[in-house]
Design a protein around this motif. Structure first.
Motif, PDB file in Angstrom:
ATOM      1  N   THR A  45      46.575-106.495  85.461  1.00 62.71           N
ATOM      2  CA  THR A  45      45.646-107.091  84.503  1.00 62.71           C
ATOM      3  C   THR A  45      44.796-108.168  85.162  1.00 62.71           C
ATOM      4  N   GLU A  51      40.745-108.058  85.710  1.00 58.49           N
ATOM      5  CA  GLU A  51      39.855-109.107  85.205  1.00 58.49           C
ATOM      6  C   GLU A  51      38.954-109.639  86.313  1.00 58.49           C
ATOM      7  N   THR A  57      38.721-102.618  83.392  1.00 57.37           N
ATOM      8  CA  THR A  57      39.941-102.613  82.598  1.00 57.37           C
ATOM      9  C   THR A  57      41.163-102.446  83.499  1.00 57.37           C
ATOM     10  N   ARG A  58      42.299-102.848  82.957  1.00 59.72           N
ATOM     11  CA  ARG A  58      43.559-102.672  83.683  1.00 59.72           C
ATOM     12  C   ARG A  58      43.793-101.190  83.957  1.00 59.72           C
TER      13      ARG A  58
END
Length: 82
Positions: free
Chosen positions: A49, A53, A58-59
């Motif tokens: 994550t 970021e 997105t993860r």
């Protein structure tokens, strides 16, 4: 060709053949650097994550792109499921 020269050639619109070759070389360079940075970040204890970021994705995107390529000995922090 060095990175600065590649960037200059990629930005030069007067020679499209050379410009496109430079863009392709830059793309490969960026992909290589990104992979090395992702792997380094995971080794340093960042989660998928956090990496996502920092990359502005997105993860799921970063995990899909790199999870099967990273060193399997890296202990990637797992997020807790609720």
């Amino acid at each position: 060709m060095e990175s600065a020269e590649l960037a200059s050639a990629a930005a030069d619109l007067s020679h499209p053949t050379e410009g496109l070759k430079a863009v392709a070389s830059l793309r490969l360079l960026v992909e290589t650097l990104e992979f090395r940075q992702v792997e380094g970040a995971l080794r340093a204890g960042l989660s998928w994550t956090e990496v996502a970021e920092l990359l502005g994705v997105t993860r799921q995107a970063v995990h899909k792109k790199y999870s099967k390529r990273i060193d399997p000995t890296i202990n990637v922090p797992r997020r807790e499921r609720r």
